[in-house]
Design a protein around this motif. Sequence first.
Motif, PDB file in Angstrom:
ATOM      1  N   SER A  25      -8.247  50.586 -26.768  1.00  0.00           N
ATOM      2  CA  SER A  25      -9.505  51.336 -25.867  1.00  0.00           C
ATOM      3  C   SER A  25      -9.053  52.865 -25.759  1.00  0.00           C
ATOM      4  O   SER A  25     -10.007  53.441 -25.160  1.00  0.00           O
ATOM      5  CB  SER A  25      -9.671  50.618 -24.826  1.00  0.00           C
ATOM      6  OG  SER A  25      -9.954  49.154 -24.964  1.00  0.00           O
TER       7      SER A  25
ATOM      8  N   ARG B 175      -8.408  55.435 -27.478  1.00  0.00           N
ATOM      9  CA  ARG B 175      -9.038  56.534 -28.415  1.00  0.00           C
ATOM     10  C   ARG B 175      -8.137  57.644 -28.546  1.00  0.00           C
ATOM     11  O   ARG B 175      -8.525  58.832 -28.724  1.00  0.00           O
ATOM     12  CB  ARG B 175     -10.233  57.145 -27.684  1.00  0.00           C
ATOM     13  CG  ARG B 175     -11.474  55.955 -27.313  1.00  0.00           C
ATOM     14  CD  ARG B 175     -12.783  56.704 -26.645  1.00  0.00           C
ATOM     15  NE  ARG B 175     -13.678  55.508 -26.511  1.00  0.00           N
ATOM     16  CZ  ARG B 175     -14.821  55.879 -26.006  1.00  0.00           C
ATOM     17  NH1 ARG B 175     -15.032  57.378 -25.645  1.00  0.00           N
ATOM     18  NH2 ARG B 175     -15.679  55.004 -25.601  1.00  0.00           N
TER      19      ARG B 175
ATOM     20  N   VAL C 137      -5.658  59.053 -19.769  1.00  0.00           N
ATOM     21  CA  VAL C 137      -7.033  59.407 -19.345  1.00  0.00           C
ATOM     22  C   VAL C 137      -6.983  59.786 -17.892  1.00  0.00           C
ATOM     23  O   VAL C 137      -6.751  58.810 -16.928  1.00  0.00           O
ATOM     24  CB  VAL C 137      -8.067  58.461 -19.917  1.00  0.00           C
ATOM     25  CG1 VAL C 137      -9.404  58.795 -19.215  1.00  0.00           C
ATOM     26  CG2 VAL C 137      -8.034  58.131 -21.315  1.00  0.00           C
TER      27      VAL C 137
ATOM     28  N   GLY D 173      -9.538  60.400 -14.868  1.00  0.00           N
ATOM     29  CA  GLY D 173     -10.728  60.113 -14.450  1.00  0.00           C
ATOM     30  C   GLY D 173     -11.323  61.004 -12.898  1.00  0.00           C
ATOM     31  O   GLY D 173     -10.415  60.349 -11.879  1.00  0.00           O
TER      32      GLY D 173
ATOM     33  N   TYR E 171     -16.238  63.144 -13.158  1.00  0.00           N
ATOM     34  CA  TYR E 171     -17.026  64.281 -13.800  1.00  0.00           C
ATOM     35  C   TYR E 171     -16.847  65.359 -12.985  1.00  0.00           C
ATOM     36  O   TYR E 171     -17.880  66.167 -12.625  1.00  0.00           O
ATOM     37  CB  TYR E 171     -18.352  63.942 -14.477  1.00  0.00           C
ATOM     38  CG  TYR E 171     -18.161  63.051 -15.605  1.00  0.00           C
ATOM     39  CD1 TYR E 171     -17.948  63.411 -16.872  1.00  0.00           C
ATOM     40  CD2 TYR E 171     -18.525  61.685 -15.505  1.00  0.00           C
ATOM     41  CE1 TYR E 171     -17.553  62.483 -18.003  1.00  0.00           C
ATOM     42  CE2 TYR E 171     -18.378  60.671 -16.378  1.00  0.00           C
ATOM     43  CZ  TYR E 171     -18.116  61.145 -17.929  1.00  0.00           C
ATOM     44  OH  TYR E 171     -17.850  60.360 -18.697  1.00  0.00           O
TER      45      TYR E 171
ATOM     46  N   ASN F 137     -12.122  61.644 -18.145  1.00  0.00           N
ATOM     47  CA  ASN F 137     -13.247  60.886 -18.088  1.00  0.00           C
ATOM     48  C   ASN F 137     -13.838  59.964 -19.261  1.00  0.00           C
ATOM     49  O   ASN F 137     -14.768  59.226 -19.222  1.00  0.00           O
ATOM     50  CB  ASN F 137     -14.442  61.888 -17.773  1.00  0.00           C
ATOM     51  CG  ASN F 137     -14.086  62.293 -16.289  1.00  0.00           C
ATOM     52  OD1 ASN F 137     -13.657  61.547 -15.372  1.00  0.00           O
ATOM     53  ND2 ASN F 137     -14.315  63.751 -16.220  1.00  0.00           N
ATOM     54  N   ARG F 138     -13.153  59.945 -20.412  1.00  0.00           N
ATOM     55  CA  ARG F 138     -13.716  59.189 -21.474  1.00  0.00           C
ATOM     56  C   ARG F 138     -12.538  58.481 -22.193  1.00  0.00           C
ATOM     57  O   ARG F 138     -11.505  59.103 -22.457  1.00  0.00           O
ATOM     58  CB  ARG F 138     -14.247  59.960 -22.736  1.00  0.00           C
ATOM     59  CG  ARG F 138     -15.614  60.502 -22.283  1.00  0.00           C
ATOM     60  CD  ARG F 138     -16.487  61.292 -23.265  1.00  0.00           C
ATOM     61  NE  ARG F 138     -17.855  61.650 -22.879  1.00  0.00           N
ATOM     62  CZ  ARG F 138     -17.950  62.583 -22.303  1.00  0.00           C
ATOM     63  NH1 ARG F 138     -17.274  63.596 -22.068  1.00  0.00           N
ATOM     64  NH2 ARG F 138     -19.341  62.925 -21.988  1.00  0.00           N
ATOM     65  N   PRO F 139     -12.498  57.178 -22.066  1.00  0.00           N
ATOM     66  CA  PRO F 139     -13.534  56.256 -21.840  1.00  0.00           C
ATOM     67  C   PRO F 139     -13.663  55.956 -20.518  1.00  0.00           C
ATOM     68  O   PRO F 139     -14.465  54.901 -20.231  1.00  0.00           O
ATOM     69  CB  PRO F 139     -13.291  54.999 -22.653  1.00  0.00           C
ATOM     70  CG  PRO F 139     -11.737  55.108 -22.878  1.00  0.00           C
ATOM     71  CD  PRO F 139     -11.125  56.525 -22.939  1.00  0.00           C
ATOM     72  N   TYR F 140     -12.707  56.367 -19.727  1.00  0.00           N
ATOM     73  CA  TYR F 140     -12.893  55.983 -18.219  1.00  0.00           C
ATOM     74  C   TYR F 140     -13.136  57.163 -17.162  1.00  0.00           C
ATOM     75  O   TYR F 140     -11.915  57.920 -17.183  1.00  0.00           O
ATOM     76  CB  TYR F 140     -11.327  55.094 -17.834  1.00  0.00           C
ATOM     77  CG  TYR F 140     -11.130  54.067 -18.885  1.00  0.00           C
ATOM     78  CD1 TYR F 140     -11.680  52.966 -18.592  1.00  0.00           C
ATOM     79  CD2 TYR F 140     -10.123  54.230 -19.795  1.00  0.00           C
ATOM     80  CE1 TYR F 140     -11.511  51.803 -19.615  1.00  0.00           C
ATOM     81  CE2 TYR F 140      -9.931  53.265 -20.834  1.00  0.00           C
ATOM     82  CZ  TYR F 140     -10.680  52.091 -20.609  1.00  0.00           C
ATOM     83  OH  TYR F 140     -10.390  50.941 -21.446  1.00  0.00           O
ATOM     84  N   ALA F 141     -13.928  57.118 -16.630  1.00  0.00           N
ATOM     85  CA  ALA F 141     -14.319  58.421 -15.628  1.00  0.00           C
ATOM     86  C   ALA F 141     -13.777  58.137 -14.152  1.00  0.00           C
ATOM     87  O   ALA F 141     -13.658  58.903 -13.126  1.00  0.00           O
ATOM     88  CB  ALA F 141     -15.654  58.520 -15.464  1.00  0.00           C
TER      89      ALA F 141
END
Length: 272
Positions: A165, A167, A172, A174, A177, A203-207
């Motif tokens: 997941s 990417r 990541v 978050g 935003y 923020n992608r894929p988890y914000a």
Amino acid sequence: MHAPARRVSPLVFASPHSGRDYTGRALARASLPLGVLRQSEDAYVDELLARAPDLGVPVIKALFPRVFVDVNRSEDELDPDMFDPPPAGLAQVSARAAAGLGVIPRVAADGRALYAGRLALSEAHERLAHCYRPYHTALRSELEAARQVCGEAVLIDWHSMPAASARGADIVLGDRYGASCSRALTARAETQFRALGFTVMRNRPYAGGYTTEHYGRPASGVQALQIEINRGLYLDERQVRPSARMPALTKALTQWIEAMIEDSTGVLRAAE
């Protein structure tokens, strides 16, 4: 709760999904094998943070597993179809609860049902009283203590993500935003991770989840940033056990923590 001998920065660490105590009722009621239940964990994230208290940063971690109670949800994110009798007074059912991933999860990470039938509503109330509320009471207490000493609190909510997941990202960040913390904090965290050789996305894929959204109030002196770590960096995902890469990641994260403390010492000096 792992408290430092002395607070040295506004940082407060939380590990809500690394609990792995499956003894007693948590395991007895579930209809799936332990290996499947453990796939829902952010496994061993707490151990990656083991040096933090020695460095002056408190760590709050759930001991109970995520499939028992998910503290990164609102207390009222209950699935009415899961309990007998169904909970009364719910304004609406969140999309997460409807999908079986509410504060009392209905399904495991692979989508299979955790229980053969409905649970008594009294059991949900018991889990909230004995697990969910004490966790958030401790978290609020630490954030307020940091705010009193340093003038602000900086909550870092630690998680891990399946490699499939991620990417291509190692980390990541978050921040909802930009809503849950200052852009300067996110940029500082990203810069320090990149300096250590990590690939970072925002923020992608988890914000950021409930904790980040609920506690992140920069205007009120509390910033919150969620960090997702690619499990491929430290975990045998199929066996849910640390891989040979875990010591190297632990060392790198310790260096990141030291750098973030150093970056924040100006805040502490100003408060003094």
